[in-house]
Motif scaffolding. Structure first.
Motif, PDB file in Angstrom:
ATOM      1  N   TYR A   1       1.591   1.705  17.284  1.00 17.55           N
ATOM      2  CA  TYR A   1       0.426   0.872  17.603  1.00 17.55           C
ATOM      3  C   TYR A   1      -0.412   0.727  16.332  1.00 17.55           C
ATOM      4  CZ  TYR A   1      -3.375  -1.273  20.063  1.00 17.55           C
ATOM      5  OH  TYR A   1      -4.313  -2.175  20.463  1.00 17.55           O
ATOM      6  N   CYS A   2      -0.528  -0.485  15.816  1.00 12.95           N
ATOM      7  CA  CYS A   2      -1.089  -0.698  14.477  1.00 12.95           C
ATOM      8  C   CYS A   2      -2.614  -0.594  14.456  1.00 12.95           C
ATOM      9  CB  CYS A   2      -0.680  -2.069  13.947  1.00 12.95           C
ATOM     10  SG  CYS A   2       1.083  -2.169  13.628  1.00 12.95           S
ATOM     11  N   ASP A   3      -3.129   0.030  13.370  1.00 16.21           N
ATOM     12  CA  ASP A   3      -4.584   0.140  13.194  1.00 16.21           C
ATOM     13  C   ASP A   3      -5.100  -0.756  12.075  1.00 16.21           C
ATOM     14  OD1 ASP A   3      -3.954   1.401  10.799  1.00 16.21           O
ATOM     15  OD2 ASP A   3      -4.399   3.416  11.533  1.00 16.21           O
ATOM     16  N   GLY A   4      -4.189  -1.395  11.337  1.00 16.35           N
ATOM     17  CA  GLY A   4      -4.602  -2.359  10.319  1.00 16.35           C
ATOM     18  C   GLY A   4      -5.148  -1.742   9.044  1.00 16.35           C
ATOM     19  N   SER A   5      -5.007  -0.421   8.862  1.00 22.64           N
ATOM     20  CA  SER A   5      -5.581   0.224   7.670  1.00 22.64           C
ATOM     21  C   SER A   5      -4.709  -0.026   6.438  1.00 22.64           C
ATOM     22  CB  SER A   5      -5.690   1.733   7.912  1.00 22.64           C
ATOM     23  OG  SER A   5      -4.385   2.267   8.085  1.00 22.64           O
ATOM     24  N   PRO A   6      -5.288   0.126   5.247  1.00 20.87           N
ATOM     25  CA  PRO A   6      -4.482   0.014   4.021  1.00 20.87           C
ATOM     26  C   PRO A   6      -3.367   1.062   3.992  1.00 20.87           C
ATOM     27  CG  PRO A   6      -6.839   0.038   3.488  1.00 20.87           C
ATOM     28  CD  PRO A   6      -6.716   0.320   4.954  1.00 20.87           C
ATOM     29  N   GLU A   7      -3.651   2.249   4.529  1.00 20.30           N
ATOM     30  CA  GLU A   7      -2.614   3.300   4.556  1.00 20.30           C
ATOM     31  C   GLU A   7      -1.432   2.845   5.395  1.00 20.30           C
ATOM     32  OE1 GLU A   7      -5.876   3.880   5.498  1.00 20.30           O
ATOM     33  OE2 GLU A   7      -6.427   4.628   3.505  1.00 20.30           O
ATOM     34  N   GLU A   8      -1.754   2.171   6.491  1.00 19.05           N
ATOM     35  CA  GLU A   8      -0.680   1.681   7.354  1.00 19.05           C
ATOM     36  C   GLU A   8       0.141   0.598   6.641  1.00 19.05           C
ATOM     37  OE1 GLU A   8      -0.846   0.943  11.866  1.00 19.05           O
ATOM     38  OE2 GLU A   8      -1.432  -0.944  10.923  1.00 19.05           O
ATOM     39  N   GLN A   9      -0.550  -0.311   5.923  1.00 14.83           N
ATOM     40  CA  GLN A   9       0.181  -1.342   5.172  1.00 14.83           C
ATOM     41  C   GLN A   9       1.150  -0.669   4.190  1.00 14.83           C
ATOM     42  OE1 GLN A   9      -0.241  -4.230   7.073  1.00 14.83           O
ATOM     43  NE2 GLN A   9      -0.400  -5.414   5.197  1.00 14.83           N
ATOM     44  N   ALA A  10       0.674   0.424   3.540  1.00 21.19           N
ATOM     45  CA  ALA A  10       1.519   1.132   2.571  1.00 21.19           C
ATOM     46  C   ALA A  10       2.717   1.778   3.277  1.00 21.19           C
ATOM     47  CB  ALA A  10       0.691   2.182   1.834  1.00 21.19           C
ATOM     48  N   LEU A  11       2.463   2.320   4.459  1.00 20.44           N
ATOM     49  CA  LEU A  11       3.548   2.949   5.220  1.00 20.44           C
ATOM     50  C   LEU A  11       4.591   1.911   5.639  1.00 20.44           C
ATOM     51  CD1 LEU A  11       4.401   5.612   6.880  1.00 20.44           C
ATOM     52  CD2 LEU A  11       3.376   4.401   8.808  1.00 20.44           C
ATOM     53  N   LEU A  12       4.116   0.758   6.111  1.00 21.44           N
ATOM     54  CA  LEU A  12       5.047  -0.311   6.510  1.00 21.44           C
ATOM     55  C   LEU A  12       5.875  -0.745   5.306  1.00 21.44           C
ATOM     56  CD1 LEU A  12       2.680  -2.489   8.763  1.00 21.44           C
ATOM     57  CD2 LEU A  12       4.566  -1.036   9.535  1.00 21.44           C
ATOM     58  N   ALA A  13       5.203  -0.892   4.162  1.00 17.47           N
ATOM     59  CA  ALA A  13       5.919  -1.290   2.946  1.00 17.47           C
ATOM     60  C   ALA A  13       6.997  -0.265   2.613  1.00 17.47           C
ATOM     61  CB  ALA A  13       4.938  -1.436   1.786  1.00 17.47           C
ATOM     62  N   GLN A  14       6.624   1.021   2.716  1.00 18.09           N
ATOM     63  CA  GLN A  14       7.602   2.064   2.379  1.00 18.09           C
ATOM     64  C   GLN A  14       8.810   2.004   3.314  1.00 18.09           C
ATOM     65  OE1 GLN A  14       7.434   3.932  -0.458  1.00 18.09           O
ATOM     66  NE2 GLN A  14       9.565   4.274   0.166  1.00 18.09           N
ATOM     67  N   ARG A  15       8.553   1.808   4.606  1.00 17.40           N
ATOM     68  CA  ARG A  15       9.681   1.702   5.544  1.00 17.40           C
ATOM     69  C   ARG A  15      10.569   0.513   5.189  1.00 17.40           C
ATOM     70  NH1 ARG A  15       6.589   2.594  11.215  1.00 17.40           N
ATOM     71  NH2 ARG A  15       6.045   4.769  10.851  1.00 17.40           N
ATOM     72  N   LEU A  16       9.941  -0.594   4.793  1.00 17.57           N
ATOM     73  CA  LEU A  16      10.702  -1.794   4.466  1.00 17.57           C
ATOM     74  C   LEU A  16      11.461  -1.622   3.143  1.00 17.57           C
ATOM     75  CD1 LEU A  16       8.020  -4.310   5.689  1.00 17.57           C
ATOM     76  CD2 LEU A  16      10.380  -4.226   6.526  1.00 17.57           C
ATOM     77  N   LEU A  17      10.881  -0.851   2.232  1.00 15.36           N
ATOM     78  CA  LEU A  17      11.599  -0.542   0.982  1.00 15.36           C
ATOM     79  C   LEU A  17      12.818   0.318   1.311  1.00 15.36           C
ATOM     80  CD1 LEU A  17       8.515   0.290  -1.268  1.00 15.36           C
ATOM     81  CD2 LEU A  17      10.110  -1.600  -1.664  1.00 15.36           C
ATOM     82  N   ASP A  18      12.613   1.333   2.172  1.00 14.35           N
ATOM     83  CA  ASP A  18      13.718   2.222   2.552  1.00 14.35           C
ATOM     84  C   ASP A  18      14.835   1.445   3.239  1.00 14.35           C
ATOM     85  OD1 ASP A  18      12.200   4.268   1.547  1.00 14.35           O
ATOM     86  OD2 ASP A  18      11.516   5.015   3.507  1.00 14.35           O
ATOM     87  N   ALA A  19      14.442   0.440   4.030  1.00 16.94           N
ATOM     88  CA  ALA A  19      15.440  -0.340   4.779  1.00 16.94           C
ATOM     89  C   ALA A  19      16.106  -1.403   3.901  1.00 16.94           C
ATOM     90  CB  ALA A  19      14.774  -1.011   5.977  1.00 16.94           C
ATOM     91  N   GLY A  20      15.594  -1.592   2.695  1.00 20.86           N
ATOM     92  CA  GLY A  20      16.163  -2.621   1.816  1.00 20.86           C
ATOM     93  C   GLY A  20      15.646  -4.017   2.114  1.00 20.86           C
ATOM     94  N   THR A  21      14.688  -4.153   3.040  1.00 20.00           N
ATOM     95  CA  THR A  21      14.123  -5.475   3.343  1.00 20.00           C
ATOM     96  C   THR A  21      13.238  -5.938   2.193  1.00 20.00           C
ATOM     97  OG1 THR A  21      14.045  -4.779   5.648  1.00 20.00           O
ATOM     98  CG2 THR A  21      12.850  -6.807   5.087  1.00 20.00           C
ATOM     99  N   LEU A  22      12.454  -4.991   1.656  1.00 21.33           N
ATOM    100  CA  LEU A  22      11.573  -5.324   0.537  1.00 21.33           C
ATOM    101  C   LEU A  22      12.091  -4.683  -0.742  1.00 21.33           C
ATOM    102  CD1 LEU A  22       7.920  -4.915   1.914  1.00 21.33           C
ATOM    103  CD2 LEU A  22       9.285  -7.008   1.717  1.00 21.33           C
ATOM    104  N   ILE A  23      11.791  -5.360  -1.837  1.00 23.91           N
ATOM    105  CA  ILE A  23      12.029  -4.826  -3.179  1.00 23.91           C
ATOM    106  C   ILE A  23      10.652  -4.698  -3.810  1.00 23.91           C
ATOM    107  CG2 ILE A  23      12.988  -5.423  -5.446  1.00 23.91           C
ATOM    108  CD1 ILE A  23      15.048  -7.135  -3.750  1.00 23.91           C
ATOM    109  N   ARG A  24      10.383  -3.559  -4.435  1.00 22.80           N
ATOM    110  CA  ARG A  24       9.077  -3.412  -5.086  1.00 22.80           C
ATOM    111  C   ARG A  24       9.087  -4.165  -6.407  1.00 22.80           C
ATOM    112  NH1 ARG A  24       4.793  -0.200  -4.399  1.00 22.80           N
ATOM    113  NH2 ARG A  24       5.808   1.383  -3.114  1.00 22.80           N
ATOM    114  N   LEU A  25       8.096  -5.000  -6.629  1.00 24.38           N
ATOM    115  CA  LEU A  25       7.989  -5.726  -7.892  1.00 24.38           C
ATOM    116  C   LEU A  25       7.276  -4.844  -8.917  1.00 24.38           C
ATOM    117  CD1 LEU A  25       7.200  -9.160  -6.260  1.00 24.38           C
ATOM    118  CD2 LEU A  25       9.289  -8.567  -7.512  1.00 24.38           C
ATOM    119  N   ASN A  26       7.328  -5.259 -10.162  1.00 24.05           N
ATOM    120  CA  ASN A  26       6.749  -4.474 -11.254  1.00 24.05           C
ATOM    121  C   ASN A  26       5.230  -4.370 -11.091  1.00 24.05           C
ATOM    122  OD1 ASN A  26       5.763  -3.485 -13.674  1.00 24.05           O
ATOM    123  ND2 ASN A  26       7.339  -4.531 -14.900  1.00 24.05           N
ATOM    124  N   ASP A  27       4.763  -3.130 -10.909  1.00 30.00           N
ATOM    125  CA  ASP A  27       3.347  -2.881 -10.642  1.00 30.00           C
ATOM    126  C   ASP A  27       2.441  -3.335 -11.786  1.00 30.00           C
ATOM    127  OD1 ASP A  27       2.722  -1.902  -8.122  1.00 30.00           O
ATOM    128  OD2 ASP A  27       1.669  -0.177  -8.994  1.00 30.00           O
TER     129      ASP A  27
END
Ligand code: GTP
Ligand code: SPV
Ligand code: MN
Length: 619
Positions: A41-67
């Protein structure tokens, strides 16, 4: 029928379930049907956005671009068959077929629910079900419009966090019992029996379905943009257009800007152009004429309501850009580039540079060395993709950036005003290689509605199907009207009838896309479009010379500020003139378009067409 809520408690849960009874019952039904492995159940926090990104990176859906180049930014490459809205699979399932009208696909709602219930059966197996509470528009608006999207895609949950007001504040409002639009989404690829996942799960079978009588959306099989971020086109246009019909307002496919003259006079304008026809660009325009300023309020969707003062106010229900990448550059749309470069963006189907940046056609004349194309193949400018056809583009033509609107350097302070801005002008536009002049002012509201209703455009890559085919696109809303097109245009006419004429915005029609015999755009466009905005502002103030023609008021010779503009006199004359022969061809096409409305064709449109025919025959 009350659902058994224990089914919710039996699943692993991240976050806290809400207290809204309708929501809990609905979630229990969805869980029983789709059988997810867990709930988030989403709370919309920045921490949650980071967690979603990490899950998507782990799944190969997202690629992290050069910071160092694009901080906190990611690239998604979709399935090659899931790259745009699917209009042929988009349905308006009103109870009565006649309410969907001739421009929408329709199916009986019960029959559609049977089909989709079959597809949703177990469709979330092995996946986490994200519950995304969101609000379209300001939470402090007089009548905030809430929604809850349930999705098995973390990409969708994360993108909804950029595009909408999402999370805890909405949950708090839901706890007070406010109503919401249930939006169900599944990518349609269950991980049954521990089946391995793929980077971009989706299904060959796709349905984007609206139940306007129930104010509900069901989407299946696609993870892409308008098919899956259900707050956007599905809610804020298709469902909202039905709400707007019933409640006396307008939900439109429009950008909103504030234009300020060198003297400090401000004008608010909303403009409707079909998909991939220049809304984001005009919304962030950097004027080429000295002293003028454009500020951004919205780039894709506008809700228009009458204020107590009788004027029409526009708000942007979104909080992000989901903008077309190709063609966006520091010369065409520098403000979009600046917004993107701050970071915090999700790119979809663009190309990646060797150093982890992004590139797309039109960003620079040539790419900065070899790339990875949108399909993940090595790509270079001379040979195209390794293993592909020469000439294949590096970025998909409908590739997009998803970026928070607060990053726009041009964002107007009024963006944060829940009442919105009072409109001085409404602008319609399309992509036409001929016929439609650079700018035309309507004689009055009814003529302006006629312009909007006859708006036409060559199709783009924003929807699946052929590109470059001419079609009518009333108010740029053809794929987004949630009811009968004739009733929709009648609603526009009725609002004008009910309003005080001198308080209504003036209506204009523009076309940046006229081409010469070689196929070259004759008008330079982009920042130079400020010259057209200036003429519109002058017209609003009762100035700006115009000539009257059968199609409306066109800028008189010399009226358009072309100081310093790189255009030949012949090209300028052609783009700004009334082309009688082309309009003689156009009138029967408009007649055929109106024929499709059937007996519900608004009388106001008939009268306008007759008036145009008469004026042409008198030429
Ligand atoms: P959606 O997000 O699909 O609703 O589209 P949009 O209306 O916001 O379109 P956008 O501004 O993203 O523009 C789409 C394409 O048109 C991009 O490739 C732009 O570079 C191009 N474009 C925008 N404005 C102009 C213009 O004035 N002239 C020309 N020639 N091209 C333009
Ligand atoms: C459009 O197609 O008009 C868009 C992109 O703005 S999408 O959100 O995919 O509808
Ligand atoms: Mn759009």
């Amino acid at each position: 029928m009350a659902s058994d809520l224990s089914i919710l408690r039996d699943l692993p849960l991240q976050g806290t379930l809400p207290t809204n009874e309708k929501l809990l019952n609905w979630l229990a039904e969805v869980v029983a049907l789709c059988r997810p492995a867990a709930i988030h159940y989403c709370d919309g926090s920045p921490e949650e956005q980071a967690l979603l990104a990490q899950r998507l990176l782990d799944a190969g859906t997202l690629i992290r671009l050069n910071d160092d180049i694009l901080p906190n930014s990611f690239l998604a490459r979709t399935d090659p068959d899931d790259v745009a809205r699917v209009e042929d699979q988009t349905f308006i399932c009103s109870r009565d077929e006649r309410h969907a009208g001739p421009t929408n696909n329709w199916m009986d709602p019960d029959q559609m629910k049977r089909i989709l219930t079959g597809l949703y059966d177990g469709s979330m197996e092995g996946r986490t079900m994200y519950v995304v509470p969101f609000c379209m528009g300001h939470l402090e608006a007089d009548d905030p419009k809430f929604g809850v999207e349930v999705t098995d895609s973390a990409y969708v949950a994360m993108s909804m966090g950029v595009m909408t007001r999402m999370g805890a504040e909405v949950t708090a409002a839901l706890a007070t019992g406010v109503d919401f639009v249930p939006c169900l989404h599944s990518v349609g690829m269950p991980l049954t029996d521990s089946r391995a996942d793929v980077p971009w799960p989706c299904s060959d079978i796709k349905y984007i379905v609206h139940f306007p009588d129930e104010r509900m959306v069901w989407s299946y099989g696609s993870g892409y943009g308008g098919n899956s971020l259900l707050g956007k086109k599905c809610y804020a246009l298709r469902i909202a257009s039905v709400m707007a019909r019933d409640e006396g307002w307008l939900a439109e496919h429009m950008l909103i800007i504030k234009l300020t003259s060198p003297e400090g006079r401000s004008y608010h304008m909303a403009a409707a152009f079909p998909s991939a026809c220049g809304k984001t660009n005009l919304a962030m325009l950097e004027p080429t004429i000295p002293g003028w300023k454009v500020e951004t309020i919205g780039d894709d969707i506008a809700w228009l309501r009458f204020g107590d003062d009788g004027r029409l106010y526009a708000t942007n229900p979104e909080t992000g850009f989901f903008g077309v990448a190709p063609g966006t550059s520091h010369s065409t749309n520098p403000n979009a580039m600046r917004a993107i470069e701050i970071g915090n963006s999700i790119f979809t189907n663009v190309a990646e540079t060797a150093d982890g940046g992004v590139w797309w056609e039109g960003m620079t004349a040539t790419p900065p060395g070899p790339l990875t194309d949108w399909k993940g193949r090595l790509w270079n400018a001379e040979t195209g993709p390794v293993g592909g056809r020469p000439g294949e583009k590096a970025a998909h033509p409908n590739s997009r950036f998803c970026t928070p609107i607060h990053q726009a350097p041009t964002l107007a302070a009024e963006y944060d005003d829940p009442r919105g801005v009072p409109l001085d002008a409404i602008i319609f536009g399309g992509r036409r290689e001929n016929t439609v002049p650079l700018v035309t002012q309507s004689r009055d509201w009814r003529h302006g509605v006629f312009m909007g209703a006859t708006c036409s455009s060559e199709s783009t890559a924003a929807a699946r199907g052929a590109v470059g085919v001419l079609r009518r696109d009333p108010m740029a809303m053809l794929p987004f009207i949630g009811y009968h097109v004739a009733d929709y245009v009648q609603h526009w006419l009725d609002l004008g009838e009910r309003a005080e004429a001198d308080k209504l915005p003036s209506i204009f029609y523009v076309n940046w896309f006229r081409r010469d015999a070689d196929g070259r755009f004759m008008w330079p466009g982009f920042g130079e479009n400020s010259r057209v905005l200036k003429w519109i502002a002058e017209r609003i103030d009762g100035g700006g010379d115009a000539v009257e023609t059968p199609i409306g008021h066109l800028p008189a010779p010399g009226a358009l500020d072309v100081d310093g503009l790189d255009i030949t006199d012949a090209d300028l004359a052609e783009v700004t003139s009334f082309q009688e022969a082309e309009w003689r061809d156009e009138v029967p096409r408009i007649g055929r378009w109106f024929d499709t409305f059937g007996w519900r064709l608004p009388r106001g449109l008939v009268d306008e067409l007759l008036q145009l025919e008469t004026a042409l025959s008198g030429q």
